[in-house]
Write a protein that holds these residues in place. Structure first.
Motif, mmCIF file in Angstrom:
data_model
loop_
_atom_site.group_PDB
_atom_site.id
_atom_site.type_symbol
_atom_site.label_atom_id
_atom_site.label_comp_id
_atom_site.label_asym_id
_atom_site.label_seq_id
_atom_site.Cartn_x
_atom_site.Cartn_y
_atom_site.Cartn_z
ATOM 1 N N TYR A 1 -32.069 -101.207 55.392
ATOM 2 C CA TYR A 1 -31.830 -99.761 55.421
ATOM 3 C C TYR A 1 -33.152 -99.007 55.377
ATOM 4 O O TYR A 1 -33.364 -98.050 56.147
ATOM 5 N N GLU B 1 -21.068 -94.239 55.417
ATOM 6 C CA GLU B 1 -21.251 -94.691 56.790
ATOM 7 C C GLU B 1 -20.716 -96.102 57.023
ATOM 8 O O GLU B 1 -20.224 -96.416 58.103
ATOM 9 N N ARG B 2 -20.827 -96.961 55.989
ATOM 10 C CA ARG B 2 -20.362 -98.345 56.147
ATOM 11 C C ARG B 2 -18.974 -98.569 55.539
ATOM 12 O O ARG B 2 -18.374 -99.621 55.735
ATOM 13 N N ASN B 3 -18.494 -97.568 54.801
ATOM 14 C CA ASN B 3 -17.141 -97.632 54.198
ATOM 15 C C ASN B 3 -16.953 -98.838 53.278
ATOM 16 O O ASN B 3 -15.892 -99.471 53.264
ATOM 17 N N TYR B 4 -17.989 -99.160 52.513
ATOM 18 C CA TYR B 4 -17.876 -100.252 51.546
ATOM 19 C C TYR B 4 -16.988 -99.804 50.384
ATOM 20 O O TYR B 4 -16.890 -98.622 50.078
ATOM 21 N N SER C 1 -30.054 -106.098 52.285
ATOM 22 C CA SER C 1 -29.385 -104.943 52.893
ATOM 23 C C SER C 1 -30.166 -103.661 52.588
ATOM 24 O O SER C 1 -30.295 -102.776 53.450
ATOM 25 N N TYR D 1 -23.950 -103.728 44.428
ATOM 26 C CA TYR D 1 -25.231 -103.528 45.115
ATOM 27 C C TYR D 1 -26.181 -102.715 44.231
ATOM 28 O O TYR D 1 -27.365 -103.047 44.089
ATOM 29 N N TYR E 1 -25.145 -94.299 51.809
ATOM 30 C CA TYR E 1 -25.027 -94.849 53.172
ATOM 31 C C TYR E 1 -23.926 -95.921 53.221
ATOM 32 O O TYR E 1 -23.107 -95.943 54.150
ATOM 33 N N LEU E 2 -23.902 -96.770 52.198
ATOM 34 C CA LEU E 2 -22.869 -97.812 52.143
ATOM 35 C C LEU E 2 -21.476 -97.205 51.996
ATOM 36 O O LEU E 2 -20.510 -97.679 52.589
ATOM 37 N N ARG E 3 -21.415 -96.114 51.206
ATOM 38 C CA ARG E 3 -20.108 -95.503 50.911
ATOM 39 C C ARG E 3 -19.575 -94.700 52.102
ATOM 40 O O ARG E 3 -18.411 -94.870 52.502
#
Length: 294
Positions: free
Chosen positions: A83, A13-16, A79, A24, A9-11
């Motif tokens: 989620y 959808e959130r483009n971390y 975080s 994380y 999800y971070l990679r």
């Protein structure tokens, strides 16, 4: 697994960044390992309680983890649970009432008494008006604890030689009276005589430039830094260091904390109390150097 889906999800959808995602994942894995070492057979996010998280915080601090690092790890966990709440995997957030450790404030830098003695008693400030003025600036900061803006703002009418006191205008235009001793008074009288002889009177300012105009902050800062560099090597060498030095010296010589608060113009005693930590740290150094079993 929930952790992997969170990292995806971070990679996606959130483009971390990859680096952030790795951190994380590492933080969550560290928390999971802590629970398993404590007896939990598997990591079930819904079973985690606030008490478990507090125990983790304590273990991190006991292991030498800095407050900033602990708070970063807690941020990762927060975080993760946000989620899980969003997805309906947990019914409540165990971190809702968790407060991370406060960052330790650095102790104020100050100059030791013997170094100030060396500066004022043995250092050549130069001849004439500029040398006399620069010495007086250093001595005024050290003897009264005024702020940079307060020193620049002094007018002739604010310096009462007969009563040996300064009328200072501090933050929020709050005025206070600061007494000063005979040594500073003598230097002030010498300065005023030279100033009146060698500079034009173009302002009401007590401290002036060679053209008679009021001093400005960067000029005073450079005067203090240049002269403190003659006796100390510490990184911080500005006017505020001399304010810290005034407060520390007063407390080292058993001045009452409330009196120092008033002299400094602090609105809260808590602000002044940081100097008691400074004096205690100095006391610990002396103890370790002097006591044979320290």
């Amino acid at each position: 697994m929930l952790t992997e889906s969170f990292l995806d999800y971070l990679r996606f959808e959130r483009n971390y960044s990859d680096k952030t995602i790795v951190e994380y994942g590492r933080d969550i894995a560290q928390f999971r390992n802590f629970l398993q070492e404590g007896g939990s057979e598997e990591f079930v996010p819904a079973d985690v309680t606030a008490e478990m998280i507090r125990e983790w915080i304590i273990s991190l601090m006991d292991g030498g983890c800095a407050a900033s690092s602990v708070n970063r790890k807690l941020s990762s966990l927060r975080s993760f649970y946000k989620y899980l709440l969003k997805r309906g995997e947990v019914a409540k957030d165990p971190l809702r009432k968790i407060t991370g450790p406060k960052k330790k404030k650095p102790l104020p830098a100050f100059v030791k008494e013997n170094e100030m003695d060396r500066l004022l008693d043995e250092t050549d400030f130069g001849e004439g008006f500029v040398g006399c003025r620069d010495r007086l600036i250093i001595e005024t900061f050290y003897a009264t604890g005024v702020r940079l803006s307060e020193l620049i703002g002094l007018n002739d009418g604010d310096v009462d030689m007969s009563s040996s006191q300064l009328k200072v205008t501090g933050k929020r235009n709050k005025q206070r009276l600061i007494p000063f001793g005979d040594e500073l008074k003598q230097t002030m009288l010498e300065y005023v005589n030279i100033r009146n002889e060698q500079t034009p009177r173009t302002s009401d300012a007590f401290f002036v430039k060679e053209d008679g105009g009021r001093l400005y902050k960067s000029l005073v800062y450079n005067i203090v830094k240049r002269n403190l560099s003659k006796v100390v090597t510490q990184k911080k060498r500005g006017p505020h260091v001399l304010r810290h030095t005034f407060a520390t010296t007063m407390l080292n010589h058993e001045a009452e904390l409330g009196a120092v608060k008033e002299l400094l113009g602090h609105s809260s005693l808590a602000t002044t109390e940081i100097y008691t930590h400074t004096t205690f740290e100095e006391l610990k150094k002396v103890y370790k150097q002097a006591h044979p079993r320290a």
